[in-house]
Design a protein around this motif. Structure first.
Motif, PDB file in Angstrom:
ATOM      1  N   ASP A  80       8.174 -11.623  18.409  1.00 53.56           N
ATOM      2  CA  ASP A  80       9.191 -12.779  18.441  1.00 53.56           C
ATOM      3  C   ASP A  80       9.414 -11.933  16.817  1.00 53.56           C
ATOM      4  N   ASN A  81       9.391 -12.916  15.624  1.00 52.70           N
ATOM      5  CA  ASN A  81       9.216 -12.469  14.171  1.00 52.70           C
ATOM      6  C   ASN A  81       8.121 -11.831  13.931  1.00 52.70           C
ATOM      7  N   LEU A  82       7.228 -12.077  14.566  1.00 54.71           N
ATOM      8  CA  LEU A  82       5.868 -11.931  14.042  1.00 54.71           C
ATOM      9  C   LEU A  82       4.826 -10.726  13.916  1.00 54.71           C
ATOM     10  N   ILE A  83       4.537  -9.554  13.315  1.00 53.42           N
ATOM     11  CA  ILE A  83       3.698  -8.378  13.427  1.00 53.42           C
ATOM     12  C   ILE A  83       2.038  -8.234  12.420  1.00 53.42           C
ATOM     13  N   ILE A  84       1.234  -8.487  13.720  1.00 48.05           N
ATOM     14  CA  ILE A  84       0.130  -8.421  12.939  1.00 48.05           C
ATOM     15  C   ILE A  84      -0.645  -7.475  13.268  1.00 48.05           C
ATOM     16  N   PRO A  85      -1.920  -6.937  12.021  1.00 44.24           N
ATOM     17  CA  PRO A  85      -1.433  -6.904  11.101  1.00 44.24           C
ATOM     18  C   PRO A  85      -0.141  -6.695  10.222  1.00 44.24           C
ATOM     19  N   HIS A  86      -0.087  -7.254   8.976  1.00 45.88           N
ATOM     20  CA  HIS A  86       1.147  -7.299   8.265  1.00 45.88           C
ATOM     21  C   HIS A  86       1.184  -5.572   7.996  1.00 45.88           C
ATOM     22  N   PRO A  87       2.623  -5.478   8.492  1.00 49.61           N
ATOM     23  CA  PRO A  87       2.922  -2.868   8.281  1.00 49.61           C
ATOM     24  C   PRO A  87       2.224  -2.484   7.409  1.00 49.61           C
ATOM     25  N   ARG A  88       3.083  -3.882   6.206  1.00 51.04           N
ATOM     26  CA  ARG A  88       2.658  -3.169   5.191  1.00 51.04           C
ATOM     27  C   ARG A  88       1.499  -2.973   3.974  1.00 51.04           C
ATOM     28  N   MET A  89       0.569  -4.256   4.526  1.00 55.09           N
ATOM     29  CA  MET A  89      -0.562  -5.039   3.925  1.00 55.09           C
ATOM     30  C   MET A  89      -1.610  -3.448   3.550  1.00 55.09           C
ATOM     31  N   SER A  90      -1.904  -2.665   4.421  1.00 57.14           N
ATOM     32  CA  SER A  90      -2.601  -1.616   3.888  1.00 57.14           C
ATOM     33  C   SER A  90      -1.697   0.013   2.573  1.00 57.14           C
ATOM     34  N   LYS A  91      -1.256  -0.930   2.038  1.00 59.60           N
ATOM     35  CA  LYS A  91      -0.178  -0.490   0.808  1.00 59.60           C
ATOM     36  C   LYS A  91       0.032  -0.791  -0.148  1.00 59.60           C
ATOM     37  N   ARG A  92      -1.080  -2.408   0.237  1.00 61.51           N
ATOM     38  CA  ARG A  92      -0.207  -3.233  -1.286  1.00 61.51           C
ATOM     39  C   ARG A  92      -1.903  -3.661  -1.766  1.00 61.51           C
ATOM     40  N   ALA A  93      -2.417  -3.464  -3.267  1.00 62.30           N
ATOM     41  CA  ALA A  93      -3.013  -3.347  -3.813  1.00 62.30           C
ATOM     42  C   ALA A  93      -3.336  -4.905  -4.182  1.00 62.30           C
ATOM     43  N   PHE A  94      -1.646  -5.937  -3.726  1.00 63.48           N
ATOM     44  CA  PHE A  94      -2.004  -6.761  -4.602  1.00 63.48           C
ATOM     45  C   PHE A  94      -2.765  -8.054  -3.478  1.00 63.48           C
ATOM     46  N   VAL A  95      -2.422  -7.052  -2.161  1.00 65.98           N
ATOM     47  CA  VAL A  95      -3.034  -7.814  -1.241  1.00 65.98           C
ATOM     48  C   VAL A  95      -4.691  -7.162  -1.049  1.00 65.98           C
ATOM     49  N   LEU A  96      -5.161  -5.664  -0.795  1.00 69.13           N
ATOM     50  CA  LEU A  96      -6.179  -5.241  -0.404  1.00 69.13           C
ATOM     51  C   LEU A  96      -7.166  -5.975  -1.950  1.00 69.13           C
ATOM     52  N   LEU A  97      -6.928  -5.910  -2.936  1.00 68.58           N
ATOM     53  CA  LEU A  97      -8.245  -6.098  -4.088  1.00 68.58           C
ATOM     54  C   LEU A  97      -8.283  -7.156  -3.619  1.00 68.58           C
ATOM     55  N   PRO A  98      -7.516  -8.189  -3.731  1.00 64.56           N
ATOM     56  CA  PRO A  98      -8.234  -9.284  -3.754  1.00 64.56           C
ATOM     57  C   PRO A  98      -8.909 -10.183  -1.817  1.00 64.56           C
TER      58      PRO A  98
END
Length: 171
Positions: A118-136
């Protein structure tokens, strides 16, 4: 068949990234956490708050971000629906992509599974490039591995540019 039903009904460990760059950002994130508990989403760990530039337009208000480690019996799709309900309750209006918003909740990881439906892709497709996700995320789960790439979080953080790493600050 009973065994399969029991397995499907077991609680899943998942990670959610929350962000806010409109209104009382801290209060929005606190309300989102409160709402989750009402929907049978048990919060196990909470990262510190981080401040980051708005992307792709840094002239827009800065974000406050955090990551939650949760446990839930909800399916991935049900979890997405609840996250969308919570965003709406907190006043999120979906207009243009990347517009400022009172609350944004992304499913970063759901039980270390790769899910595309449906409207869901996990893991989030852009998370590996986002410091604001990776650091926390690193703050609350230092041994976490990307389910699709089978890559440790430290390696993902080390692949970020210095500019990206400097664009986020722990509060």
């Amino acid at each position: 068949m009973i065994k399969q039903d029991l397995l499907e009904n077991q609680a899943k460990i998942s990670y959610l990234a929350l962000g806010s760059n409109l209104g009382n950002k801290f209060q929005n994130l606190e309300k989102a956490k409160f709402e989750m508990e009402r929907y049978e989403i048990k919060i196990l760990k909470i990262s510190s708050n981080y401040i980051s530039e708005s992307w792709p337009d840094p002239s827009k208000p800065k974000f406050i971000n955090l990551v939650l480690k949760i446990k839930t019996r909800l399916s991935a799709i049900e979890l997405l629906k609840i996250c969308n309900i919570i965003e709406q309750k907190l006043g999120r209006v979906r207009s243009k992509k990347n517009d400022p918003r009172s609350c944004d909740i992304d499913i970063i990881d759901y039980d270390q599974k790769i899910i595309i439906e449906d409207n869901l892709i996990i893991p989030h497709p852009r998370m590996s490039k986002r410091a604001f996700v990776l650091l926390p995320l690193f703050e609350i789960s230092k041994s976490w591995k990307h389910p699709k790439f089978n890559t440790k979080i430290v390696k993902l953080i080390n692949s970020l540019s210095i500019k990206d790493l400097r664009s986020i600050k722990q509060l």
